[in-house]
Design a protein around this motif. Structure first.
Motif, PDB file in Angstrom:
ATOM      1  N   ARG A 581     -26.384  46.733  -4.696  1.00 22.72           N
ATOM      2  CA  ARG A 581     -27.242  47.924  -4.708  1.00 22.72           C
ATOM      3  C   ARG A 581     -26.447  49.174  -4.370  1.00 22.72           C
ATOM      4  N   PHE A 582     -25.474  49.048  -3.476  1.00 21.86           N
ATOM      5  CA  PHE A 582     -24.696  50.212  -3.055  1.00 21.86           C
ATOM      6  C   PHE A 582     -23.623  50.574  -4.081  1.00 21.86           C
ATOM      7  N   VAL A 583     -22.813  49.599  -4.466  1.00 19.53           N
ATOM      8  CA  VAL A 583     -21.683  49.874  -5.365  1.00 19.53           C
ATOM      9  C   VAL A 583     -22.172  50.244  -6.763  1.00 19.53           C
ATOM     10  N   TYR A 584     -23.151  49.489  -7.261  1.00 19.83           N
ATOM     11  CA  TYR A 584     -23.604  49.676  -8.646  1.00 19.83           C
ATOM     12  C   TYR A 584     -24.956  50.389  -8.705  1.00 19.83           C
ATOM     13  N   SER A 585     -25.128  51.360  -7.822  1.00 18.37           N
ATOM     14  CA  SER A 585     -26.409  52.061  -7.704  1.00 18.37           C
ATOM     15  C   SER A 585     -26.658  53.038  -8.842  1.00 18.37           C
ATOM     16  N   GLY A 586     -25.606  53.394  -9.551  1.00 24.58           N
ATOM     17  CA  GLY A 586     -25.739  54.440 -10.555  1.00 24.58           C
ATOM     18  C   GLY A 586     -25.569  55.825  -9.969  1.00 24.58           C
ATOM     19  N   GLU A 587     -25.389  55.897  -8.631  1.00 21.38           N
ATOM     20  CA  GLU A 587     -25.130  57.185  -7.992  1.00 21.38           C
ATOM     21  C   GLU A 587     -23.806  57.750  -8.520  1.00 21.38           C
ATOM     22  N   PRO A 588     -23.658  59.077  -8.570  1.00 23.11           N
ATOM     23  CA  PRO A 588     -22.415  59.679  -9.088  1.00 23.11           C
ATOM     24  C   PRO A 588     -21.178  59.111  -8.396  1.00 23.11           C
ATOM     25  N   TRP A 589     -20.151  58.882  -9.192  1.00 22.48           N
ATOM     26  CA  TRP A 589     -18.877  58.325  -8.704  1.00 22.48           C
ATOM     27  C   TRP A 589     -17.824  59.420  -8.831  1.00 22.48           C
ATOM     28  N   ASP A 590     -17.167  59.719  -7.729  1.00 24.75           N
ATOM     29  CA  ASP A 590     -16.194  60.809  -7.695  1.00 24.75           C
ATOM     30  C   ASP A 590     -14.884  60.348  -8.329  1.00 24.75           C
ATOM     31  N   LEU A 591     -14.873  60.307  -9.650  1.00 28.32           N
ATOM     32  CA  LEU A 591     -13.702  59.820 -10.381  1.00 28.32           C
ATOM     33  C   LEU A 591     -12.501  60.732 -10.184  1.00 28.32           C
ATOM     34  N   ARG A 592     -12.746  62.055 -10.145  1.00 27.88           N
ATOM     35  CA  ARG A 592     -11.631  62.991 -10.007  1.00 27.88           C
ATOM     36  C   ARG A 592     -10.857  62.730  -8.712  1.00 27.88           C
ATOM     37  N   THR A 593     -11.566  62.524  -7.601  1.00 26.03           N
ATOM     38  CA  THR A 593     -10.895  62.244  -6.320  1.00 26.03           C
ATOM     39  C   THR A 593     -10.130  60.928  -6.395  1.00 26.03           C
ATOM     40  N   LEU A 595      -8.784  59.576  -9.053  1.00 25.99           N
ATOM     41  CA  LEU A 595      -7.576  59.772  -9.852  1.00 25.99           C
ATOM     42  C   LEU A 595      -6.516  60.547  -9.088  1.00 25.99           C
ATOM     43  N   GLU A 596      -6.943  61.515  -8.287  1.00 29.36           N
ATOM     44  CA  GLU A 596      -5.989  62.257  -7.458  1.00 29.36           C
ATOM     45  C   GLU A 596      -5.325  61.331  -6.443  1.00 29.36           C
ATOM     46  N   LEU A 597      -6.118  60.412  -5.855  1.00 31.19           N
ATOM     47  CA  LEU A 597      -5.564  59.437  -4.913  1.00 31.19           C
ATOM     48  C   LEU A 597      -4.542  58.544  -5.612  1.00 31.19           C
ATOM     49  N   ARG A 598      -4.857  58.132  -6.841  1.00 36.07           N
ATOM     50  CA  ARG A 598      -3.919  57.281  -7.584  1.00 36.07           C
ATOM     51  C   ARG A 598      -2.613  58.024  -7.861  1.00 36.07           C
ATOM     52  N   GLU A 599      -2.681  59.317  -8.207  1.00 34.98           N
ATOM     53  CA  GLU A 599      -1.473  60.098  -8.446  1.00 34.98           C
ATOM     54  C   GLU A 599      -0.641  60.225  -7.181  1.00 34.98           C
ATOM     55  N   ARG A 600      -1.299  60.385  -6.049  1.00 34.22           N
ATOM     56  CA  ARG A 600      -0.563  60.474  -4.771  1.00 34.22           C
ATOM     57  C   ARG A 600       0.154  59.164  -4.474  1.00 34.22           C
ATOM     58  N   GLN A 601      -0.472  58.052  -4.787  1.00 30.31           N
ATOM     59  CA  GLN A 601       0.182  56.760  -4.575  1.00 30.31           C
ATOM     60  C   GLN A 601       1.481  56.686  -5.379  1.00 30.31           C
ATOM     61  N   LYS A 602       1.418  57.125  -6.623  1.00 30.32           N
ATOM     62  CA  LYS A 602       2.618  57.076  -7.472  1.00 30.32           C
ATOM     63  C   LYS A 602       3.742  57.936  -6.902  1.00 30.32           C
ATOM     64  N   LYS A 603       3.374  59.118  -6.391  1.00 28.12           N
ATOM     65  CA  LYS A 603       4.392  60.057  -5.905  1.00 28.12           C
ATOM     66  C   LYS A 603       4.919  59.675  -4.521  1.00 28.12           C
ATOM     67  N   GLU A 604       4.042  59.204  -3.649  1.00 27.54           N
ATOM     68  CA  GLU A 604       4.418  58.995  -2.250  1.00 27.54           C
ATOM     69  C   GLU A 604       4.920  57.582  -1.959  1.00 27.54           C
ATOM     70  N   LEU A 605       4.504  56.611  -2.757  1.00 29.00           N
ATOM     71  CA  LEU A 605       4.841  55.217  -2.451  1.00 29.00           C
ATOM     72  C   LEU A 605       5.904  54.631  -3.367  1.00 29.00           C
ATOM     73  N   GLU A 735      -0.449  53.637 -20.663  1.00 24.06           N
ATOM     74  CA  GLU A 735      -1.046  54.323 -21.813  1.00 24.06           C
ATOM     75  C   GLU A 735      -2.560  54.116 -21.848  1.00 24.06           C
ATOM     76  N   VAL A 736      -3.015  52.876 -21.592  1.00 22.81           N
ATOM     77  CA  VAL A 736      -4.450  52.593 -21.601  1.00 22.81           C
ATOM     78  C   VAL A 736      -5.145  53.338 -20.467  1.00 22.81           C
ATOM     79  N   PHE A 737      -4.571  53.282 -19.265  1.00 22.17           N
ATOM     80  CA  PHE A 737      -5.185  53.948 -18.111  1.00 22.17           C
ATOM     81  C   PHE A 737      -5.316  55.449 -18.369  1.00 22.17           C
ATOM     82  N   THR A 738      -4.247  56.038 -18.873  1.00 25.68           N
ATOM     83  CA  THR A 738      -4.246  57.481 -19.127  1.00 25.68           C
ATOM     84  C   THR A 738      -5.273  57.858 -20.190  1.00 25.68           C
ATOM     85  N   SER A 739      -5.333  57.057 -21.256  1.00 21.68           N
ATOM     86  CA  SER A 739      -6.273  57.380 -22.335  1.00 21.68           C
ATOM     87  C   SER A 739      -7.720  57.202 -21.902  1.00 21.68           C
ATOM     88  N   LEU A 740      -7.981  56.269 -20.988  1.00 17.22           N
ATOM     89  CA  LEU A 740      -9.341  56.044 -20.519  1.00 17.22           C
ATOM     90  C   LEU A 740      -9.840  57.167 -19.614  1.00 17.22           C
TER      91      LEU A 740
END
Length: 744
Positions: A581-593, A595-605, A735-740
């Protein structure tokens, strides 16, 4: 002219060139047999070569062509421990087959009482080794090839001079096995008969080891290497081959310069030398030959220490066993270190049984077997010891079966490890709960007097995606707290939080990790992380994971992996239903944040210039996150997406048309490849954290490629193929991740 006069003349000529003192030193330090083996002019050459030795020149080489692809190889050098074995290995690695020859050690001034071997090499002693060889390599042993041989010889002697004996042996082992692999050398008949005779009468100083046996590739190297692994010093050698038969005489001593006189010592030396010699011919099956021979040597030590067992020796003489051990020992030092050395007595039954057992036995079978063993326990500590021993043994069996059975799938391996983890957690919970109730009594609940307590898995454990060195990520949740009274040293009151916090702590401590990151219990994914309570009440759980709670967006994403693993089934079902009910609630998902976290992982780790197969672009996180982002976005409409397993999620995303066939296939294949690559990295390093690829030119990358089945014959080709495949798979996933998600 008589031979004596010829020798005198040759020595006079040499004396005029290098000085009479140098000649006299050589003549007085050399064994009498030496002078009957060579013509005077060759002895003169040896004296001159010895005179060239010094601080800047530790070895002198002479190659003499004899026609019909035959060459005399003369090596004059300072004397070092294990030098003869290393030279034999180096010659064989260049395709030079030793037909005959003699090895001499001379001691200038010959100290009273014989040479001192305690420091690993003889002070001021030197060697004159003459090998009659036949070239069996590809092409010709021409001047450029001879130059490469001399360079390799100098590199080898430099290692010995720095007393890096183990590194020198590993270096030679790897060169030799690489040559054998590329040349596709056949193994000799299994344990071809070797006659070994000890004679302590022939020499006043040393034991004569007389060896007769079939002349197989690298025979002399394999046998002498076995002796050096046993700490035996080789002073003088006479090499004589007749057809396919080798007849060698080695004059040896222990590291103190003493003869090998005890009958027990001679039997042990003979057995170990024969076993190690034979095992050497199986090293081309090992991803890392040096690691394999080192572990096998330690195994022989264990056998000698515990006492020779005829069944174990018979088992070790089998072709199947030697192949198995070469692959096992050459793949992971940590399997040996963590299990075989610690639980040596279990080696024989585990190795004998594993072929007849399926990789995955199933959770219920594992639970029954574990319970049966636990019946013998008389105390809480006994139960802890038995459970962890069983866990470690089963984990070794699963790891070993996965290593040795190419037909086994990654999913079978993950499920087998997950079944074992679930069984261990379930029994640890029951044992700890019983013990705690004995000490403090049971807390009152509304569920027929039994506590509502559920243990949930997260991460790889929750997704049933465990691999080698995976940890066990847990979340402890207990039912709605109600207060009750009971007796604890008189009347006292205890709430659920205190009881279940203590129970959770005991469970975490009960399951012991053999090594950090290998079945290590991790509870950091609980609400508020490491600063939060270990056991979380239902009310706190639902309050934290809610639209108005404290859970960050990435924690909502992480909850996809939640799955009930042990404890109350009814509470577990409630937790999973609330998760949906919580995860798949249909409530807005902050995708932009996200993706920003994923970019930081690439740069910092990911360090600059390095490839991290987890955090890097196209790493396994891109595949897992791609599936999870889409699960959150579409899970409210498609219940089949509510799965903690990545492969199931990818399959259902394709099934419902959310992901194209091309993208689905690329991500699925890349996921399986990267999971296999990660397991190979971890099993080599014994470390769950370091997922940075080794440099492509490094030996570590070579053996990673061999571990994965690349370059069994051509090591360099194998490295190139693996590097190309890694690049292709990660580029495809990126390539798939970026295109999605390019639009954010």
């Amino acid at each position: 002219m008589a031979r004596g006069e010829e020798l005198k003349k040759a020595m006079e000529e040499a004396g005029r060139e290098i000085g009479r003192d140098a000649v006299d030193d050589f003549l007085s330090g050399m064994d009498r047999d030496y002078f009957s083996l060579y013509p005077p002019e060759e002895i003169g050459d040896h004296v001159r070569m010895v005179s060239r030795l010094g601080a800047e020149n530790r070895v002198v080489l002479k190659v003499t062509p004899r026609g019909d692809r035959r060459f005399d190889i003369t090596v004059v050098a300072f004397d070092y421990f294990s030098e003869f074995s290393a030279l034999c290995g180096l010659l064989s690695s260049f395709g030079l087959d030793i037909q005959s020859g003699n090895v001499h050690t001379f001691y200038p001034g010959r100290p009273v009482g014989g040479p001192n071997l305690l420091q690993g090499r003889l002070p001021r002693s030197k060697i004159v080794d003459v090998f009659r060889t036949r070239w069996r390599g590809e092409g010709e042993f021409d001047p450029p090839t001879r130059k490469r041989f001399e360079e390799a010889l100098r590199a080898l002697i430099a290692l010995l001079d720095q007393e890096r004996f183990l590194e020198a042996r590993e270096w030679v082992n790897r060169r030799l096995i690489q040559y054998w692999s590329k040349a596709n050398k056949e193994r000799p008949a299994l344990l071809s008969p070797i006659q070994v005779r000890f004679d302590n009468r022939r020499s006043p100083q040393w034991t004569l080891l007389d060896i007769h046996g079939q002349d197989t590739p690298g025979f002399l190297y394999a046998f002498s290497n076995a002796l050096t692994l046993r700490g035996i010093y080789i002073h003088k050698v006479k090499i004589h081959n007749i057809g396919s038969e080798a007849h060698d005489q080695l004059y040896i001593s222990d590291r103190r310069g003493k003869k090998i006189t005890g009958e027990k010592d001679q039997r042990a030396l003979k057995l170990s030398a024969v076993l190690i010699k034979q095992f050497t011919h199986y090293l081309n099956r090992a991803p890392d030959p040096a690691r394999a021979i080192g572990a096998f040597d330690q195994l022989i030590d264990k056998i000698m220490e515990k006492g020779v067992s005829p069944p174990l020796i018979s088992f070790l003489k089998k072709d199947e066993t030697l192949t198995l051990l070469a692959r096992l020992f050459g793949a992971s030092e940590f399997l040996w270190e963590d299990f075989l050395r610690a639980q040596f007595e279990a080696l024989l039954p585990v190795l004998e049984r594993f072929k007849n057992q399926k990789l995955r036995r199933g959770r219920q079978t594992t639970v029954r077997e574990l319970r049966r063993r636990l019946r013998a326990a008389k105390s809480f500590d006994d139960k802890k010891r038995i459970l962890n021993q069983y866990k470690d043994r089963e984990m070794f069996r699963i790891d070993m079966a996965h290593l040795l059975d190419p037909a086994g799938t990654l999913e079978e391996f993950s499920n087998a490890l997950t079944d074992l983890a679930e069984a261990a957690i379930d029994q640890a919970y029951r044992i700890c709960d019983d013990e705690l109730m004995k000490q403090e009594g049971a807390p009152f609940t509304d569920e027929k007097g039994k506590p509502l307590f559920s243990i949930c898995g997260l991460g790889k454990f929750g997704g049933r995606e465990m691999g080698y060195a995976s940890d066990i990520e847990l979340l402890f949740v207990f039912g709605r707290p109600g207060k009750g009274r009971r007796e604890v040293s008189g009347e006292a009151e205890i709430d659920h939080q205190r009881y279940f916090e203590k129970l959770s702590q005991q469970i975490v401590q009960f399951i012991e990790a053999r090594q950090e990151g290998i079945f290590h219990v991790d509870t950091r994914l609980r609400p508020y992380g490491s600063s939060g309570l270990l056991a979380v009440s239902w009310d706190r759980f639902t309050a934290y994971y809610s639209p108005t709670g404290g859970a960050a967006p990435f924690e909502r994403q992480a909850l996809i992996k939640l799955r009930r693993a042990a404890g109350s089934a009814s509470l577990g079902r409630k937790i999973e239903a609330y998760r949906d009910r919580f995860v798949y609630s249909g409530e807005p998902w902050d995708l932009r944040t996200a993706l920003e976290l994923r970019e930081r992982q690439k740069k910092e780790l990911v360090p600059p210039g390095k490839v991290n197969v987890k955090y890097g672009a196209g790493g396994i996180l891109d595949i897992e996150y791609a599936a999870q982002y889409l699960q959150i976005a579409h899970g409210s409409r498609f219940p089949e997406l509510k799965t903690p397993n990545t492969l199931q999620a990818l399959d259902n995303l394709y099934r419902f048309g959310i992901m194209t066939k091309k993208r689905w296939k690329r991500l699925r294949e890349s996921y399986l490849f990267l999971r296999t690559l990660i397991d190979a990295l971890r099993i080599v390093r014994g470390n769950a954290k370091d997922l940075i690829l080794p440099e492509r030119a490094s030996e570590e990358f070579t053996f990673l490629a061999r571990r994965l089945g690349y370059g069994q014959r051509d090591w360099e080709k194998g490295k190139r193929e693996l590097a190309k495949e890694i690049e292709r798979r990660m580029a495809g996933a990126d390539e798939v991740f970026t295109s999605l998600f390019a639009a954010g």
